[in-house]
Design an enzyme around this catalytic site. Structure first.
Site, mmCIF file in Angstrom:
data_model
loop_
_atom_site.group_PDB
_atom_site.id
_atom_site.type_symbol
_atom_site.label_atom_id
_atom_site.label_comp_id
_atom_site.label_asym_id
_atom_site.label_seq_id
_atom_site.Cartn_x
_atom_site.Cartn_y
_atom_site.Cartn_z
ATOM 1 N N ASP A 1 119.917 41.471 -19.763
ATOM 2 C CA ASP A 1 119.203 40.341 -20.337
ATOM 3 C C ASP A 1 119.201 40.594 -21.847
ATOM 4 O OD1 ASP A 1 117.507 38.093 -20.504
ATOM 5 O OD2 ASP A 1 115.740 39.377 -20.560
ATOM 6 N N THR B 1 116.882 38.984 -24.703
ATOM 7 C CA THR B 1 115.584 39.094 -25.378
ATOM 8 C C THR B 1 114.690 40.104 -24.670
ATOM 9 O OG1 THR B 1 115.849 36.774 -25.887
ATOM 10 C CG2 THR B 1 113.707 37.726 -26.345
ATOM 11 N N ARG C 1 118.037 32.946 -34.071
ATOM 12 C CA ARG C 1 117.635 31.977 -33.058
ATOM 13 C C ARG C 1 117.119 30.758 -33.794
ATOM 14 N NH1 ARG C 1 113.939 32.768 -27.703
ATOM 15 N NH2 ARG C 1 114.026 30.618 -27.025
ATOM 16 N N ASP D 1 119.139 32.331 -23.812
ATOM 17 C CA ASP D 1 119.210 31.893 -25.209
ATOM 18 C C ASP D 1 120.462 31.059 -25.475
ATOM 19 O OD1 ASP D 1 118.529 31.616 -27.833
ATOM 20 O OD2 ASP D 1 118.249 33.748 -28.225
ATOM 21 N N ASP E 1 113.900 42.609 -18.547
ATOM 22 C CA ASP E 1 112.494 42.944 -18.822
ATOM 23 C C ASP E 1 111.570 42.351 -17.776
ATOM 24 O OD1 ASP E 1 112.833 40.352 -19.524
ATOM 25 O OD2 ASP E 1 111.940 40.488 -21.514
ATOM 26 N N ALA F 1 110.952 39.346 -16.882
ATOM 27 C CA ALA F 1 110.365 38.017 -17.091
ATOM 28 C C ALA F 1 110.955 36.980 -16.152
ATOM 29 C CB ALA F 1 110.566 37.591 -18.532
ATOM 30 N N ASN F 2 112.265 36.863 -16.131
ATOM 31 C CA ASN F 2 112.884 35.871 -15.238
ATOM 32 C C ASN F 2 114.083 36.490 -14.538
ATOM 33 O OD1 ASN F 2 114.378 36.181 -17.481
ATOM 34 N ND2 ASN F 2 114.626 34.024 -17.954
ATOM 35 N N ASP F 3 114.054 37.810 -14.401
ATOM 36 C CA ASP F 3 115.204 38.510 -13.840
ATOM 37 C C ASP F 3 114.945 39.043 -12.436
ATOM 38 O OD1 ASP F 3 116.492 38.294 -16.412
ATOM 39 O OD2 ASP F 3 115.166 39.877 -17.086
#
Length: 1261
Positions: A510, A512, A697, A763, A893, A895-897
């Site tokens: 990932d 970020t 970004r 991203d 991290d 979060a969405n993994d």
């Protein structure tokens, strides 16, 4: 018949299964019962281990609708069998959404009409007459319906007559209700009767992780085939009076079972505690008669309307908000501890364009309006006199948390070649045991041995060949690796995965928070005025900008909230808001009256930024002055950020203004497409590309003045499509996302070890490519080809257009290097070739996966950047990589993994939150330096497993050879000899040889993935032959000695007569097992040294483990055993000889044995180190000279040189034959003239591909 009546349940889902119906058959049951009695219960065990045999032997086939037992088989690669009993339930209707008020003796309307009248208990039974009459009337109408169902993996499957199959009831979503229907028909709540009726189907609302009793766990553990074999071995040894060894093995088994029980029980308790914490709470529910009743959360059913208290609570189910907003912490599910604002589900106004807003409700599509089970509602926001309400949509194991717990309770088995090969190896040992079994029976019959002895000794051969200590020995290496990982801050909840990590050859990262720092820093802003960009400015904290639309957008377009006086929310929103210097206030109810009861959030600039106040005359109205001098913006409505839409927007009103404003922020491409074309600068694409190439970004801002007819009430119900259109482009915010200091170094190490690296991020594409270049994932000289895929549109087929990410200055095409076959076969190094990488976004990935399935496999071979990827797309990418035989690691991290971390061969989460339950590994170090450490430990554990397995195989074969040779003279090894070998030598060596730590750096060579590989088989077979040769030599040579005679207690070849008195001789009885003899003693000495020789040569160090001489426990153990064996061989200690049943042999023969042992050691070492390591290994694994991808030292990235390696595969098949699918693909692509696609081409999908590819390449004019 079988196929015709087979049903598929959970079709096209992860848990898809084939279902066969069976009825119990009495005569078959009787036969099986008889068989169980005749086999002493062994048949029952066999049927317990084999559910398919159990069902087929006791039942007959029948239609699924009439089944008493169902046999299920998973459709995945494991094809596992399960059985479940079908039960019958009596209910008032056929399904949970059946209307109780329309219940008559006729069948349910739901079963015949596709869209039934729904009842949520809005009307109640008339209560005329006495209670007794009411009861009689109620039951005269009531005719129960039989409902068939079975429970599997904590999920109930109900028979549905309409579809003629078993189905899972998930909740309110089964009805396919639209958003407007949810508001109209489901917002008033259920009656108590309706709730109780639905609970019949949906069960109690709790995620029950039952901790099994120790007795239940013990029975399940003891019924493992291995422990049954051990029990058989212990009984057999006891019958043969090998009591000491039987007790020792029994003791080991008890310790092993106790440890296993403790670990399993501990895991159950941990999971139970995690789930049980706050799972049962008291909730307020709205009843159909508008009463509010307090009940336990366990009583909730889909359709109930719950009230979310203002001070927050733990959400006990999945529910959709229908009024108010709620701030929740979803870290339990997503791993992201940032509070998320949930808004109420849009309720489209009839007559308006409502195609999108009035779609069928789904938790995935409407997750911004859904409160998930287990998440923490921190606070709610409400309007005067209104309650924050939510409709329950799912309960129990159907909820998001329930699904997570189910995936932990019922994981997929770990498919790894090592474990499959281990079983094959054991089968080979069983086959060898079978030969010994027949041999010992024939030999014993020829020598007229008693029947009891024949049975015991022939069965004993089997227990010798299949070592009872094997599982304990195999587990030791993994346990030590787990301990070492824990020491460096990596925690593991799935120890079996450590071995698999040793095979990883591709890692997805990932971006970020993983490769880059978590937070973003504001680098600058670039405003737009009159359709032109201003020069970039460092910050927005300026007096001249305070009342600008640009700063107003920065101050209002976010989802920040105050929790206990502290601002909290998305880190990006926080940075953006802090850059303005404004103040956020969540007003009290009284203050909201100024804003006509709007959302009570107000932002205002600090006083020092506002222009100086004019002096006022005493006659001016003070109140009017205060109102005019205050500059405050109230946030009326929020449309939260959606990753699918890639934007968020707000509706605000400036205090004192009548008209409202809309502000939007989001991905620049998306925001620009929603703005008036004339307001977007012509240089927009150029400026944006300039920033993204540098790795910034970029977020775009836009504004729109809303019509005066839009009142507060209309805004609350309007769809975001009405707001997010015809905007005016305001400019760009440029955020900097710095690389973590460790990132480039770690990626360099992985590349040097020929481990591919891939970036998977949510991203922007160009930002991701820039970061990939910065961190070394894509070297500067390599080309990046972006694949833009478009779905079918207006009759046109799906197509992919190819373009370069950054136009190379020298040439606009990929250079193809012509290489002749002779060059490849004779070249030391491949010639240089321009390397390329593919990049694509989530939308393109989905289109390619759906319309170009065979193209996807080619793209993932060189795909390095996958941008704008949704969580489920990340999981699909992992699967696509696994389909081409990559061993995939995933580092995120959390979060969405979660899905990707779970699906990868080795998922490592950098988050210590509860979401790490989904990941096999969790690192306390919040950077990617844990990845090489995990792979190194995985490789060390894998090599340890090979060493231990080879050693245990040799141990059993060496002992088998000794026993077989001794059987030929009707002798055997003694009880204490067995005990000394098995306990003092084997267990001590096995548990210390596993202690070698991992090698300090990652090397380019990977260990083999299975036991059935050339070098390993060569190693084992040559050592078996060497041991067989030297033992046979010893056995035959001792019989040729001039002093040899058949040993008796009076035999004296050592001239010990003078020291041995007569009484001792008389006391010594002739041993009935004939253990004391010259052959036994000679073989005992030689075989004991053979165990130590193979232990040392198999205990490999570099390049995967530290050398054995650094493993002090192993060195001390092996050294002590060598000294002890040499001592008892050359120096006679009567007490030791008596215990070990060794006889005295002449000193000359001892020297001969010593020479035999030295020659044996020399031959074993020579074969293992010289022939295997230097010649055979290099022949078989020649690819490892430059790593498993054929990467040359000059080009440290594995992605590009696959083609060169593939040329070698094609031209020189005698040198290299690839096994993995990705290598075959590389071969095909290396001779494909159209690959890689040129930037002037478009690839179109063919409507009906027949045998050929599903696409064709056309050149744009």
């Amino acid at each position: 018949m079988e196929k015709a009546d087979m049903k598929i349940v959970n079709k096209e889902e992860e848990e898809e299964m084939e279902l066969h119906g069976y009825c119990l058959c009495r005569w078959r049951l009787a036969l099986v019962g008889l068989g169980v009695l005749c086999t002493g219960g062994f048949l029952l065990l066999l049927l317990y281990w084999m559910p398919e045999w159990c069902v087929k032997s006791t039942c007959t086939r029948t239609a699924a609708r009439d089944a008493e037992v169902v046999l299920l088989r998973s459709t995945d690669e494991f094809r596992r069998w399960f059985l479940a009993r079908v039960r019958v339930m009596l209910a008032q209707g056929r399904n949970p959404f059946h209307s109780l008020d329309t219940q008559t003796t006729s069948p349910s309307p739901f079963s015949s009409t596709p869209s039934p009248p729904l009842a949520n208990g809005h009307t109640t039974h008339p209560s005329e007459g006495s209670p007794a009459q009411e009861l009689i009337r109620k039951f005269s109408d009531y005719q129960p319906t039989k409902i068939r169902y079975f429970t599997f993996h904590s999920t109930k499957y109900y028979w549905n007559d309409e579809v003629q199959n078993f189905e899972v009831l998930t909740g309110l979503e089964d009805l396919q209700v639209s958003c407007s229907t949810l508001h109209l028909e489901h917002s008033t709540g259920l009656t108590r009767n309706q709730q109780e009726y639905r609970r019949l189907f949906f069960g109690v609302n709790e995620i029950a992780v039952k901790v099994p009793s120790v007795f239940k766990l013990l029975i399940k553990e003891v019924l493992n085939p291995f422990y049954i074999f051990q029990l058989f071995s212990v009984i057999l040894w006891s019958a043969d009076e090998y009591y000491y060894y039987a007790v020792a093995i029994g003791f080991m088994s008890v310790i092993s079972i106790a440890t296993s029980l403790y670990t399993i029980k501990k895991q159950y308790v941990m999971l139970h505690d995690m789930v049980a914490a706050h799972s049962i709470v008291r909730v307020s529910v709205c009843r159909a008669n508008k009463d509010i009743e307090e009940i336990l959360s366990t009583d909730l059913v889909p359709g109930d309307v719950i009230v979310i208290p203002s001070n927050g609570t733990i959400i006990p189910c999945d529910a959709v908000l229908i009024s108010g907003t709620c701030i929740v912490n979803e870290s339990m599910l997503t791993g992201e501890s940032v509070p998320v604002t949930k808004t109420n589900l849009p309720n489209p106004v009839p007559g308006e364009r409502e195609a999108e807003t009035n779609s069928a409700y789904s938790t995935e599509e409407h997750k911004r309006h859904t409160l998930f089970c287990g998440t923490n509602a921190i606070q709610t926001r409400f309007y005067t006199g209104e309650l924050v309400k939510a409709v329950v949509v799912r309960t129990g194991f159907s909820t998001a948390k329930g699904q997570l717990v189910r995936s932990i309770l019922y994981p997929k088995p770990t498919d790894f070649k090592l474990y499959r090969d281990a079983y094959l190896f054991l089968l080979c040992l069983v086959a060898v045991a079978g030969i010994g079994f027949v041999y010992s029976i024939v030999l014993s019959i020829m020598n007229k041995v008693p029947a009891k002895t024949i049975i015991i000794e022939s069965l004993d051969i089997i227990t010798i060949t299949v070592p009872p200590a094997l599982p304990a020995a195999m587990t030791a290496g993994i346990v030590y690796a787990q301990r070492r990982l824990k020491h460096i801050g990596i925690f593991c909840i799935s120890p079996q995965r450590i071995n698999i990590c040793g095979q990883i050859n591709l890692v997805c990262f990932d971006k970020t928070g993983t490769l880059t720092e978590d937070g973003l820093d504001l680098w600058g802003i670039q405003r737009v005025e009159n359709s032109r960009f201003h020069l970039s400015e460092e910050n927005a904290y300026k007096e001249n900008l305070v009342k600008s639309q640009f700063v107003a957008c920065m101050a209002t377009c976010h989802s920040l909230t105050k929790i206990e006086g502290q601002l909290s929310g998305d880190p990006l929103d926080l940075k953006m808001f802090e850059a303005t210097g404004w103040i956020l206030e969540e007003a009290t109810e009284e203050e909201t009256s100024l804003h006509n009861r709007i959302m009570p959030t107000v932002v205002k600039p600090p006083k020092q930024l506002l222009p100086p106040e004019p002096t006022i005359s005493p006659e001016q109205d003070m109140e009017l002055y205060e109102l005019s001098s205050v500059y405050e913006i109230g946030i009326v409505r929020q449309f939260p950020f959606s990753s699918a839409l890639q934007r968020m927007s707000v509706v605000v009103r400036l205090l004192g203004e009548k008209r409202m404003d809309a502000y939007m922020k989001g991905a620049p491409e998306v925001v620009a497409s929603l703005c008036k074309k004339e307001t977007v600068p012509h240089s927009f694409a150029e400026v944006l590309e300039g920033y993204t190439k540098q790795g910034f970004r970029v977020i775009a801002l836009a504004h729109r003045r809303l019509e005066s007819k839009l009142s507060w009430h209309k805004v609350q119900n309007i769809s975001r499509d009405h707001i997010e259109t015809n905007m005016e482009f305001l400019g760009l915010i440029i955020m900097q996302n710095k690389l973590k200091a460790e990132t480039p170094g770690v990626l360099k190490d992985l590349h040097q070890a020929n481990i591919r690296t891939v970036m998977v991020t949510g991203d922007n594409m160009l930002t991701a490519i820039s970061v990939a270049r910065d961190c070394g994932m894509i070297p500067p000289q390599d080309t990046v080809i972006i694949a833009d895929a478009l779905p079918p549109h207006n009759g046109q087929a799906a197509k992919i257009t190819w373009r370069y990410a950054d136009k190379p200055g020298k040439s606009s095409h990929v250079e193809v290097v012509n290489i002749s076959l002779e060059d490849v076969c004779h070249a030391e190094e491949p010639k240089t070739q321009e390397l390329y990488h593919f990049a694509m976004n989530g939308k393109s990935f989905t289109v390619i996966a759906e319309h170009f399935p065979d193209m996807l496999q080619k793209l993932v071979l060189h795909g390095t950047v996958f941008a704008r990827m949704a969580p489920d797309q990340k999981t699909q990418l992992i699967e696509a990589l696994q389909e081409v035989d990559y061993f995939v690691g995933m580092c995120g991290d959390g979060a969405n993994d979660c899905g990707a971390l779970k699906r990868a061969h080795g998922g490592i989460s950098l988050s210590e939150l509860e979401a790490s339950v989904a990941s096999p590994f969790t690192s306390r170090t919040p950077n990617i330096s844990c990845v090489p450490s995990l792979i190194r430990e995985g490789r060390a554990a894998l090599i340890t497993s090979f060493c231990v397995f080879k050693f245990m195989a040799l141990y059993s074969i060496i002992q088998y050879i000794s026993v077989t040779l001794l059987y030929s003279i009707l002798s055997n090894l003694g009880d204490f000899q067995f005990l000394f070998i098995d306990i003092a030598i084997i267990l001590l060596i096995v548990f210390t040889m596993s202690l070698n730590p991992a090698w300090k750096e990652l090397v380019s060579r990977r260990p083999p993935s299975g036991l059935i590989s050339g070098p390993l088989l060569f190693s084992v077979l040559t050592q078996i032959l060497i041991c067989l040769g030297f033992q046979t030599l010893t056995f035959l040579w001792v019989q040729q000695q001039p002093w040899y005679t058949v040993w008796t207690p009076y035999t004296d070849v050592c001239n010990l007569t003078s020291s041995m008195n007569e009484s001792d001789a008389n006391d010594t009885e002739v041993e009935e097992h004939n253990i004391q003899n010259f052959e036994n003693t000679s073989l005992f000495y030689v075989s004991s040294f053979q165990y130590l020789i193979v232990a040392i040569i198999f205990s490999k160090g570099k390049p995967f483990r530290q050398p054995s001489y650094k493993n002090w426990p192993f060195v001390i153990s092996a050294g002590s055993l060598y000294v002890f064996l040499l001592f008892i061989m050359f120096y006679r200690v009567e007490s030791i000889d008596k215990v070990l049943e060794i006889v005295c042999v002449p000193f000359e023969w001892k020297l001969t044995l010593f020479i035999i042992i030295l020659v044996n050691a020399a031959v074993s070492v020579l074969v293992e180190t010289f022939f295997l390591d230097f010649i055979f290994w290099k022949l078989v694994y020649s690819r490892d000279k430059h790593g498993s991808f054929g990467v040359t030292p000059a080009t440290p990235t594995p992605q590009g040189t696959i083609d060169m390696r593939a040329y070698k595969c094609l031209c020189c098949p005698h040198k290299l034959t690839p096994k993995a699918r990705y290598m075959h693909l590389a071969q095909e692509l290396s001779v494909d003239p159209d690959w890689p696609p040129k930037p002037t081409t478009t690839t179109e999908a063919k409507p009906h591909p027949e045998n050929g590819p599903s696409y064709q390449i056309t050149v744009d004019s």
